[in-house]
Design a protein around this motif. Structure first.
Motif, short mmCIF file in Angstrom:
data_model
loop_
_atom_site.label_atom_id
_atom_site.label_comp_id
_atom_site.label_asym_id
_atom_site.label_seq_id
_atom_site.Cartn_x
_atom_site.Cartn_y
_atom_site.Cartn_z
N LYS A 106 0.83 -1.21 0.00
CA LYS A 106 0.00 0.00 0.00
C LYS A 106 0.87 1.26 0.00
CE LYS A 106 -3.93 2.16 2.11
NZ LYS A 106 -5.29 1.99 1.63
N LYS A 118 2.41 1.76 -3.41
CA LYS A 118 1.38 2.34 -4.28
C LYS A 118 1.26 3.84 -4.06
CE LYS A 118 -2.75 -0.23 -5.58
NZ LYS A 118 -3.79 -1.09 -5.02
N LEU A 119 1.29 4.24 -2.76
CA LEU A 119 1.16 5.67 -2.44
C LEU A 119 2.33 6.45 -3.03
CD1 LEU A 119 -0.40 7.85 -0.84
CD2 LEU A 119 1.10 7.38 1.09
N PHE A 122 -6.04 6.43 -10.57
CA PHE A 122 -6.35 6.87 -9.21
C PHE A 122 -7.71 6.33 -8.78
CE2 PHE A 122 -8.13 9.83 -6.11
CZ PHE A 122 -7.10 9.91 -5.19
N PHE A 123 -8.70 6.51 -9.68
CA PHE A 123 -10.06 6.06 -9.32
C PHE A 123 -10.21 4.55 -9.37
CE2 PHE A 123 -10.95 10.52 -10.69
CZ PHE A 123 -11.29 10.98 -9.42
N SER A 124 -9.39 3.87 -10.21
CA SER A 124 -9.52 2.41 -10.30
C SER A 124 -8.75 1.68 -9.21
CB SER A 124 -8.99 1.88 -11.64
OG SER A 124 -9.42 2.67 -12.69
N TRP A 129 -6.93 3.34 -6.37
CA TRP A 129 -6.70 3.96 -5.07
C TRP A 129 -8.00 4.34 -4.38
CZ3 TRP A 129 -2.55 3.85 -2.11
CH2 TRP A 129 -2.50 4.69 -0.99
N TYR A 130 -8.77 5.24 -4.97
CA TYR A 130 -10.01 5.66 -4.33
C TYR A 130 -11.02 6.06 -5.37
CZ TYR A 130 -13.27 7.84 -1.17
OH TYR A 130 -14.40 8.14 -0.47
N PRO A 131 -12.20 5.51 -5.44
CA PRO A 131 -12.77 4.51 -4.53
C PRO A 131 -12.31 3.08 -4.81
CG PRO A 131 -14.38 5.11 -6.20
CD PRO A 131 -13.17 5.93 -6.47
N ARG A 132 -11.57 2.80 -5.87
CA ARG A 132 -11.08 1.47 -6.28
C ARG A 132 -12.20 0.65 -6.97
NH1 ARG A 132 -8.10 -1.60 -1.52
NH2 ARG A 132 -6.61 -2.23 -3.09
N ARG A 190 -9.85 -4.90 -11.14
CA ARG A 190 -8.48 -4.42 -10.94
C ARG A 190 -7.48 -5.41 -11.53
NH1 ARG A 190 -9.85 -3.36 -5.62
NH2 ARG A 190 -8.22 -4.71 -4.82
#
Lengths: 222, 222
Positions: free
Chosen positions: B83, B86-87, B142-144, B146-149, B155
């Motif tokens: 995680k 990823k960040l 980002f949307f796929s 990280w948030y909201p995933r 994925r």
């Protein structure tokens, strides 16, 4: 290659090879229109030295970039036994290499006849490194994989590095082509004319060709 | 990726990441020597418009190429939980994107203040396509991821295409950088001066950086 997680790509390499061939046809058209219609045409000996120069982009693009891309794709495009795919792979690469050598000879001839210095630009450095590595990789691979061939265990160790080095050299050929187009574009003082658009679209299509060749290598046969 | 035969590469990605960092240090040095010693230095507002231009190669190379290369390598270089890797991956890519946008703004400002037309060269076309794709890929990922995933199954389907598209965009960034160096080289009328050598070696090192970043992606952790 050899990832830890077993990644799967939807679809095989087939669409990418079809796309690469369509782009290749468009590229052949564009470069011929450029050199025959907008420039002075082609000749190895001429008082019009521009004709000698024109051999260079023609052979580098059609011979060195497109045919070596074709050679890269043979394992996915030639529907045959592995040995014949290999033969096409090495013969097409040899044709690409010869076209590249003649193409470089043409630009040296052009420079020398007009007393322009050689080998000072990044384009020339990238291009010369590319063709030297290409020739070395070809020779080394010929003796390791074709005749007399290395031991099976050695070939298995060499194969992945052969593929990675091949991709690096293809990537360098694309860099050389794009920097060459930009160099000529600026020397010709092009801006927004029809000819400028043709040169720029040639550059964009070379990128698309490279990406589709790359995909045919990365995508496994389904 | 996902080959039929289970190819193995001797050694892991570690040497390639070390090499990439050494090359990055050399590149930072070269570009600073070029812009501060041989060119007029750097400024966002100045009567010496060359200083405004110089922001462009600085931010594109250090920000857009080196930091995005660093972002690409995080899964191999950041010794941490997934995680956090990823960040770092997404934050570094965001910094690269912002540097790229400011870098492109600088060259438009330079052109407009000197009434030079914009966006007519292949370099500008490649560069603009690269940053647009980069921004779209960043937002979509980002949307796929990280948030909201997205759902885990989605994925898993997206991940390999995310990696391939990322490599294509990085490849395009390198093409843009090399064509930009060649364009400036010719505009400045450089030939074989010290400055010419610095620009050309910058181009060669960018190639080495790209190849080593590519290797860190392709080589599996041992």
């Amino acid at each position: 290659m050899a990832p830890k997680r077993n990644w799967s790509y939807g679809g095989g390499p087939f669409p990418a090879t079809v796309f690469a061939h369509l782009v290749a046809v468009a590229l052949i058209t564009l470069v011929l229109v450029w050199l025959l219609h907008f420039r002075e045409g082609l000749a190895f000996k001429s008082d019009n030295k521009a004709k000698i120069f024109n051999i260079h982009p023609l052979l580098m693009l059609l011979g060195f970039v497109l045919i070596s891309g074709e050679a890269t794709m043979t394992y996915k495009t030639v529907p045959s036994i592995r040995k014949r795919q290999k033969l096409f792979h090495l013969l097409l690469h040899l044709i690409a290499l010869i076209a590249g050598i003649i193409g470089i000879y043409a630009v040296f001839k052009f420079h020398n006849e007009l007393r322009i210095p050689n080998m000072y630009s990044l384009h020339s450095w990238l291009g010369m490194s590319t063709i030297c590595l290409f020739g070395l990789q070809w020779l080394f691979s010929f003796f390791s994989f074709w005749y007399p061939r290395a031991q099976p265990s050695a070939r298995a160790r060499l194969a992945p590095w052969h593929a990675v080095l091949g991709m690096v050299i293809f990537f360098m050929a694309i860099l050389s082509a794009e920097t060459g187009l930009v160099e000529k574009f600026i020397f010709l003082g092009l801006r927004t004319s029809q000819e400028a658009l043709i040169v720029n679209f040639t550059g964009l299509l070379i990128l698309l060709f490279a990406v589709s060749v790359g995909l045919t290598v990365l995508l496994p046969r389904t």
